[in-house]
Write an enzyme that holds these catalytic residues in place. Sequence first.
Site, short mmCIF file in Angstrom:
data_model
loop_
_atom_site.label_atom_id
_atom_site.label_comp_id
_atom_site.label_asym_id
_atom_site.label_seq_id
_atom_site.Cartn_x
_atom_site.Cartn_y
_atom_site.Cartn_z
NE ARG A 238 14.00 13.10 44.44
CZ ARG A 238 14.75 13.71 45.32
NH1 ARG A 238 14.62 15.03 45.47
NH2 ARG A 238 15.63 13.04 46.06
CD GLU A 267 17.15 17.44 38.91
OE1 GLU A 267 18.06 17.21 39.74
OE2 GLU A 267 15.99 17.75 39.23
CG HIS A 285 18.12 19.10 42.56
ND1 HIS A 285 17.62 17.91 42.11
CD2 HIS A 285 17.94 19.08 43.91
CE1 HIS A 285 17.16 17.20 43.13
NE2 HIS A 285 17.36 17.89 44.24
#
Length: 319
Positions: A238, A267, A285
């Site tokens: 993360r 993000e 991602h």
Amino acid sequence: MSRVVVTGRIPEAALEKLRAEHEVDAWAGPESISREELLRRVAGVDAVVSLLTERIDAELLDAAGPQLKVVANVAVGYDNINVPACTERGVVATNTPGVLIDATADIALSLILMATRRLGEGERLIRSGEAWKWGMFFLLGSSLKGKTLGVVGMGGIGQATARRAKAFGMEIVYQSRSEIDPAVASELGARRVDLDELLAVSDVVSLHCPYGPATHHLIGAEQLAAMKDSAYLVNTARGPIVDEAALAAALRDGIIAGAGLDVYEQEPTVHPGLLDLDNVVLLPHLGSATVETRTAMAMLAADNALAVLSGNQPPAPIG
């Protein structure tokens, strides 16, 4: 029939599974659902199948109402869900562990190879149309054989990444809340160390720990300074585990040699200090982004929701 809201696009097979038993309202827009629209749609539903882009907090749970039974997250990470708020309201929260282990480990190893062998730089050079010529010292990278991989968070994905790195001849050290299975440790030749030692001895540090208050900015300026100046940092966990501003400064100033990122603090925004650096590989991602994995994630989320709606224990409850 119960009412189910799906907060974003998921594979059709999972939607068909849900529709076979319940009334399904699935967001199908090309963009993420707006907060206002999401709060409107969840009113009166019995289940929410959520993507990691949606915040499942007290406001949303209250908007849904007391009949809400389950929140099924289509992700292994669940930092987008306020789990205590779910528990307080009697809502079961679930995730999708296990099914994305190999896909994410593949991306972690890909980032390790791209960063250490400067593959992103090479591809950008070719696409730029600039003249280039082979030479003995042209875009020299670093080999993996005989180097040390430090794995932070030795769960399923961490172990799978270590197993891949072992095949490339790397030595393995790891930091984790508990010892791993002795058989796995023996297979990998893995040694458990604290974070300080891991940072000091590793040639590549790969992050696989869950995100929470204890791991927010786990890797900041102090930790980056403790790494070798020839070392690389890889993050497929993360984004907020890493202080991106500190990382950008460390890469710019040669504190570490390079990095590979698949996740980001804000993000989809990437810290602007990273964008112009050649010694960092940036992916959008893609950790679980295979057809097989995303389908398996959605199917497990559907199974979780269906189990709770039927009064049964879900396959993958959180906690």
